[in-house]
Structure formats: structure tokens, C-alpha cells
Design a protein around this motif. Structure first.
Motif, short mmCIF file in Angstrom:
data_model
loop_
_atom_site.label_atom_id
_atom_site.label_comp_id
_atom_site.label_asym_id
_atom_site.label_seq_id
_atom_site.Cartn_x
_atom_site.Cartn_y
_atom_site.Cartn_z
N ARG A 246 -18.60 -26.85 -21.75
CA ARG A 246 -17.08 -26.03 -22.28
C ARG A 246 -15.89 -26.56 -21.84
O ARG A 246 -15.24 -26.72 -22.54
CB ARG A 246 -16.76 -24.61 -21.48
CG ARG A 246 -17.44 -23.57 -22.91
CD ARG A 246 -17.37 -22.05 -21.47
NE ARG A 246 -16.83 -21.24 -22.20
CZ ARG A 246 -15.55 -20.70 -21.75
NH1 ARG A 246 -16.25 -19.42 -20.95
NH2 ARG A 246 -15.54 -19.64 -22.31
N GLN B 214 -13.31 -28.22 -23.89
CA GLN B 214 -11.77 -27.85 -23.19
C GLN B 214 -10.05 -28.84 -23.48
O GLN B 214 -10.10 -29.05 -24.40
CB GLN B 214 -11.54 -27.02 -22.54
CG GLN B 214 -10.34 -26.56 -22.81
CD GLN B 214 -9.08 -25.84 -23.56
OE1 GLN B 214 -9.57 -25.55 -24.59
NE2 GLN B 214 -7.68 -26.00 -23.27
N ARG C 240 -9.98 -30.31 -27.63
CA ARG C 240 -9.22 -29.37 -27.89
C ARG C 240 -7.45 -29.27 -27.26
O ARG C 240 -6.44 -29.75 -28.19
CB ARG C 240 -9.72 -28.33 -27.77
CG ARG C 240 -8.73 -26.79 -28.06
CD ARG C 240 -9.52 -25.62 -28.45
NE ARG C 240 -10.27 -24.76 -27.19
CZ ARG C 240 -11.71 -24.10 -26.90
NH1 ARG C 240 -11.39 -24.12 -28.21
NH2 ARG C 240 -11.19 -24.21 -25.92
N ARG C 241 -7.32 -30.13 -26.57
CA ARG C 241 -5.46 -30.21 -25.58
C ARG C 241 -5.47 -31.77 -26.24
O ARG C 241 -4.47 -30.94 -26.62
CB ARG C 241 -5.92 -30.32 -23.78
CG ARG C 241 -4.62 -30.75 -23.69
CD ARG C 241 -4.90 -30.77 -22.21
NE ARG C 241 -6.18 -31.75 -21.61
CZ ARG C 241 -6.63 -31.77 -20.92
NH1 ARG C 241 -6.66 -30.15 -20.10
NH2 ARG C 241 -8.09 -32.71 -20.20
N VAL D 34 -5.25 -30.99 -30.36
CA VAL D 34 -3.80 -30.14 -30.05
C VAL D 34 -2.67 -30.32 -29.77
O VAL D 34 -1.60 -30.20 -30.78
CB VAL D 34 -4.40 -28.42 -29.48
CG1 VAL D 34 -2.63 -27.78 -29.60
CG2 VAL D 34 -4.96 -27.64 -30.22
N ARG D 35 -2.83 -31.18 -29.66
CA ARG D 35 -1.50 -32.72 -28.64
C ARG D 35 -1.31 -32.87 -29.87
O ARG D 35 0.28 -33.16 -30.29
CB ARG D 35 -1.91 -32.92 -27.51
CG ARG D 35 -0.22 -33.94 -27.01
CD ARG D 35 -0.49 -34.64 -26.03
NE ARG D 35 0.66 -35.19 -26.31
CZ ARG D 35 0.96 -36.25 -25.09
NH1 ARG D 35 0.77 -35.46 -24.25
NH2 ARG D 35 2.25 -36.92 -25.68
N MET E 111 -2.35 -32.99 -33.04
CA MET E 111 -1.31 -32.10 -34.06
C MET E 111 0.39 -32.14 -33.96
O MET E 111 1.11 -31.40 -34.68
CB MET E 111 -2.09 -30.62 -34.41
CG MET E 111 -3.22 -30.83 -34.58
SD MET E 111 -4.13 -28.96 -35.01
CE MET E 111 -3.73 -28.31 -35.94
N GLN E 112 0.34 -30.86 -32.43
CA GLN E 112 1.39 -30.69 -32.41
C GLN E 112 2.92 -31.83 -33.04
O GLN E 112 3.29 -32.14 -33.10
CB GLN E 112 2.58 -30.98 -30.81
CG GLN E 112 1.14 -29.56 -30.31
CD GLN E 112 1.90 -29.27 -28.74
OE1 GLN E 112 0.73 -29.42 -28.32
NE2 GLN E 112 2.72 -28.59 -28.58
N ASP E 113 2.34 -33.60 -32.08
CA ASP E 113 2.80 -35.28 -32.81
C ASP E 113 2.73 -34.89 -34.70
O ASP E 113 3.83 -35.32 -35.09
CB ASP E 113 2.61 -35.94 -32.34
CG ASP E 113 1.96 -36.17 -30.65
OD1 ASP E 113 3.01 -35.32 -30.65
OD2 ASP E 113 1.34 -36.81 -30.02
N GLU F 270 -7.04 -30.06 -37.83
CA GLU F 270 -7.25 -28.49 -37.72
C GLU F 270 -8.58 -27.82 -37.78
O GLU F 270 -8.62 -27.61 -36.73
CB GLU F 270 -6.01 -28.06 -38.50
CG GLU F 270 -6.56 -26.31 -38.75
CD GLU F 270 -5.85 -25.88 -40.12
OE1 GLU F 270 -5.53 -26.57 -40.90
OE2 GLU F 270 -5.20 -24.94 -39.90
N ARG G 154 -10.51 -26.17 -35.00
CA ARG G 154 -11.55 -25.15 -35.81
C ARG G 154 -13.51 -25.21 -35.62
O ARG G 154 -13.51 -24.24 -34.52
CB ARG G 154 -11.70 -24.55 -37.30
CG ARG G 154 -9.81 -24.23 -37.04
CD ARG G 154 -9.93 -23.93 -38.81
NE ARG G 154 -8.81 -23.21 -39.37
CZ ARG G 154 -8.56 -22.31 -39.75
NH1 ARG G 154 -9.08 -21.43 -39.00
NH2 ARG G 154 -7.12 -21.80 -39.62
N GLU H 277 -17.37 -23.39 -29.46
CA GLU H 277 -17.48 -22.74 -27.97
C GLU H 277 -18.08 -20.95 -28.83
O GLU H 277 -19.21 -20.74 -27.11
CB GLU H 277 -15.93 -22.54 -27.22
CG GLU H 277 -16.05 -22.23 -26.56
CD GLU H 277 -14.92 -22.30 -25.26
OE1 GLU H 277 -13.65 -23.10 -26.56
OE2 GLU H 277 -14.23 -21.55 -24.17
#
Lengths: 254, 211
Positions: free
Chosen positions: B110, B114, B117-118, B121-122, B124-126, B163, B167, B173
Motif C-alpha cells: 500500500r 501511495q 500515486r503521489r 499525480v504531481r 499530472m499537476q505539472d 491519469e 486510476r 489498492e
């Protein structure tokens, strides 16, 4: 970027539903500050407490313990009148199903919270039209909700959430019912409003929409387990970063 | 990744020299896959060996120019016409890592999920920030350059890819939690941190045979 005074502060927030054997801990000690100009996305599996967090942040539900400060005022101890005024003047909501009033035009929907707050109808209307125009929605002012697409209704709902001086917008799966292109335009508008100084909290299970945020908070079993902050875009465009300009003009170097 | 076909495509409008090809390749793809000049020349000499390009003359500054041949054009047409093969997937380090983490002693899968994932996603933000800028530039009419449109398409591909990964991580998880709930004896390490199982999930058709 964060300024000294957050628009929203959640401090050691807990929420327990039920008692005894059926007790459910929806939130277990959540801390979160949201500053002006900041859009925070809250992600997590269903049942992780995302929506509970948002309803408590907006004063629609009360925490079992902890504090909720909106522009410095603790809404958990505020009297009903103060709370009602804060909800009208400081906090805007955007829901998955838009929640526009069908009998009112876009401009009337946007004007409504201002009228409820005692602004004259004429002034509220002027403000509403200005808010719609500022968001590129001026052409929708006289349309009724059933004459607008879902994406248009949701953008009007964002205008309604932020009309007047309200600086906190709470959005619960605002793109849920929209196709991905339209959802993106809604997120783009939310992003723009936050860039203009509003503070936003976005609950979503869609990573692509969460990626518009400055910060993504991961909630699991009612607790914040992790969070991520994006890089400054300028550092992406220089150094090791990406960008269309990077390759240009380098042909002359040899 | 096909540098060969990328270079053929860039040579189609007319002869180019090596570092010019590198620069145009990076402009078109936003430097997402940086090339060094060595790779460009290695690729050009293989293309020449295969008769797809030919060296031909110099420009005024004395750069050696390369030109596409007729067979090069035919190769390029067929590249555009054929789908990119997805039936023999490239090795994916993350998939391999999670496969190895299942049941590995001392590994909290897990936590592996995680931390990925962090990171994802980061990223993706950029990309999303860069995309917002690119869109603003295109929509304001300040730029309709082919390179900017191409860069937007490449950026959006990066966003869709990350993305899909985010997903998939969510799904992994949830999957591990369900499996752990079905058979505590062989639970993945996730089990001890897992929230109470969703009863509907445990009794869902198609998973009940595992119990």
C-alpha cells in the motif's frame, strides 16, 4: 504564494456518525489550510470522508470536535445568524448537479445570493451580469437553466458561488455529470477564479481534474494520508523541464 | 520510440542538416524525448544504409545536408498508414515493481502504491499547468504554430497516460483490499491497514469463488 491569513482552516476535525456498535468515524483529526489564490483537490476512495469534509467546511454539517475557521471566524461556535451570514457572504458551493433554480434565468440565479443578503434587486442584477461577463458567460445571462448545456449551467453555478466578495468556493464533484471536454472547461474556470484570488476546495475522484489544483490531498479512512504540491511552472519550462521553446534556436550551436 | 520515422517526417519538406533535425524534433515534441546529436547521426547513417535518405551537398554555411529518397517517402507513408503495435507491450517498471511487491516480506505494498500515486499525480499537476498555458496561448490567437499544436497533443498524451496510471493504482489498492477481505490467511500486507470491507464487494458475483 500562501498569504498569512488562510481563507479556510480546518483544525483537528473529527466527525462521528452514530454511536456504539454502529459508530462510524467519517473524519479522524483532519487539518487543512486553504489560502487565497489556492485550489486544493481532495481525493480518496468512496467512504474516505471527502464529502463530509466539504459539508463541514461549508457549515452545512457540524463536526464532532475540532474547529472550522472561515476568514478567521470559527463557524462551529458562531451563532445561527453569524453562520447564515457567512454562508451567504463568504462561502460559495458548486454541486455535481448544478442546483440552479429552474424558474430563474442565469443572471437571476447569480443575483439571488446577493438579493438574499439585502442588496437591491437592480444592483444585484448588475453585479450578476458583470460576474457572468467576467467569466465569459455574458451571452447566457437571460437563459433559463433548461436552455443551457450542463457545462454552461455549471459555469453559471461557479459564477453564483463567487458573486460579490465571496472568496471561498467549495465544489463537490462539479464535473461528475459532464463529459471530459466540458468538465475540463469547468475546471479551467475554477482555476482562473482561484488564480484571481479565490480559495477553492475541490472534491473529486478524477485524477485528471484534481491535477488542476495547486495541492492534492489524499484522504483515506477519514485521515489525510498524503499530499502533493505541484512545481512552479517556471521551473518546468527551464532547467530539466519541458516546453515547446526548448528545442528552438538551438540549431545554431554547432 | 521511432526516431527513424520522426526524422523521415522532418526531412519530407526538404533537406536538413543533423543538428537542425534534432532541434526540429524537440520543438515539435516539446523536448519530451530529448535527442542528442549523436543519436541523430547514428540514425541518419542507418537510414542511409537502408536507402531511405541520402547525403546531398551542403548549405551556404557548410552544413552537410540530408534528403529523403523515394523509398524513404514510401516508408513514411506506410508508417502513417499502419497502427503503432500495442500487442507486444514494452516492459513497464511500475507493473514489474508491484508484481514483485505482492507478498514480498517487509514490503508494504500500500505504501508502494501511495508513494507512486503521489508522484504520478504531481506529474499530472505539472503537465496540466503546462497544458493550461499552452491552451491559453492557442485560444488567445497569439499562436497557431504547428509546433505549439503538436506540443499540446503530446502534453495531453502525457496527461492521459498518467491519469491511466493513477486510476490503475486506485484499482490495485481496492483490489488488494477485496482479496485480503476474502481470505485473511493469504492476505496481502495491505490487510492490516485496510478499512472494513464493503460487504457488497465481498459478495459480488465473480469474486465469491475465491472465498
Amino acid at each position: 504564494m500562501p498569504s498569512p491569513q488562510p481563507v479556510l482552516q480546518l483544525q483537528q476535525l473529527t466527525r462521528v456518525h452514530g454511536t456504539g456498535a454502529t459508530e462510524v468515524h467519517a473524519l479522524r483529526g483532519v487539518d487543512l489550510d486553504v489560502h487565497p489564490g489556492e485550489l486544493v483537490a481532495v481525493m480518496g476512495p468512496s467512504g474516505s470522508g471527502k464529502s463530509t469534509l466539504l459539508t463541514i467546511a461549508g457549515g452545512l454539517d457540524a463536526p464532532t470536535s475540532g474547529r472550522v475557521l472561515v476568514e478567521g471566524t470559527d463557524i462551529t461556535t458562531a451563532d445561527r445568524r453569524t453562520l447564515a451570514a457567512l454562508r451567504r457572504r463568504s462561502i460559495g458551493y458548486v454541486f455535481q448537479d448544478y442546483n440552479l433554480i429552474p424558474a430563474l434565468t442565469a443572471a437571476e440565479n447569480v443575483a439571488l445570493p446577493r438579493e438574499l443578503d439585502g442588496t437591491s434587486a437592480r444592483k444585484a442584477r448588475t453585479e450578476a451580469v458583470a460576474a457572468l461577463e467576467e467569466m465569459g458567460l455574458g451571452h447566457l445571462a437571460d437563459r433559463f437553466p433548461d436552455e443551457m448545456s450542463g457545462g454552461q449551467q455549471q459555469r453559471v453555478a461557479i459564477a453564483r458561488a463567487l458573486v460579490g466578495d465571496r472568496r471561498l468556493v467549495l465544489a463537490d464533484e462539479p464535473t461528475g455529470a459532464l463529459d471530459s471536454e466540458t468538465g475540463e472547461s469547468v475546471l479551467g474556470l475554477l482555476r482562473t477564479r482561484c488564480d484571481a484570488g479565490a480559495a477553492g476546495v475541490l472534491v473529486t475522484h478524477e485524477p485528471r481534474f484534481a491535477a488542476w489544483a495547486d495541492r492534492v490531498v489524499f484522504l483515506r479512512d477519514g485521515a489525510v494520508v498524503d499530499q502533493t504540491v505541484r512545481s512552479a511552472a517556471d521551473s518546468l519550462l527551464t532547467g530539466q523541464g519541458l516546453g515547446p521553446g526548448r528545442g528552438r534556436g538551438q540549431a545554431v550551436e554547432r | 520510440m521511432s526516431i527513424r520515422h520522426g526524422l523521415l517526417a522532418l526531412l519530407e519538406p526538404g533537406p536538413r542538416y543533423g543538428s537542425q533535425l534534432r532541434s526540429e524534433f524537440e520543438s515539435r515534441t516539446g523536448s519530451t524525448w530529448p535527442l542528442n546529436v549523436g543519436q541523430v547521426y547514428t540514425t541518419l547513417s542507418r537510414l542511409e544504409r537502408d536507402g531511405l535518405v541520402a547525403q546531398g551537398g551542403e548549405d551556404e554555411a557548410g552544413h552537410a545536408l540530408w534528403a529523403i529518397t523515394d523509398s524513404g517517402r514510401a516508408e513514411l507513408r506506410s508508417w502513417y498508414a499502419q497502427p503503432v503495435d500495442r500487442s507486444s507491450p514494452a516492459r513497464d517498471e511500475l507493473a514489474i515493481k508491484l508484481a514483485m511487491a505482492v507478498g514480498a516480506p517487509g514490503v508494504d505494498i500500500r505504501e508502494v502504491i501511495q508513494s507512486q500515486r503521489r508522484h504520478t499525480v504531481r506529474a499530472m499537476q505539472d503537465y496540466t499547468r503546462l497544458k493550461a498555458r499552452a491552451l491559453t496561448a492557442l485560444e488567445s490567437g497569439r499562436s497557431q504554430e504547428r509546433d505549439d499544436i503538436a506540443w499540446l497533443l503530446v502534453l495531453e498524451q502525457l496527461i492521459f497516460q498518467t491519469e491511466a496510471e493513477a486510476r490503475w493504482l486506485d484499482h490495485c489498492e481496492a483490489r488488494l483490499v477485496r482479496i485480503a477481505a476474502l481470505d485473511p490467511g493469504t492476505a496481502a500486507p495491505a490487510a492490516e491497514h485496510a478499512p472494513p470491507p464493503d460487504p457488497a464487494a465481498v459478495h459480488a458475483p465473480g469474486t465469491s469463488h475465491r472465498a
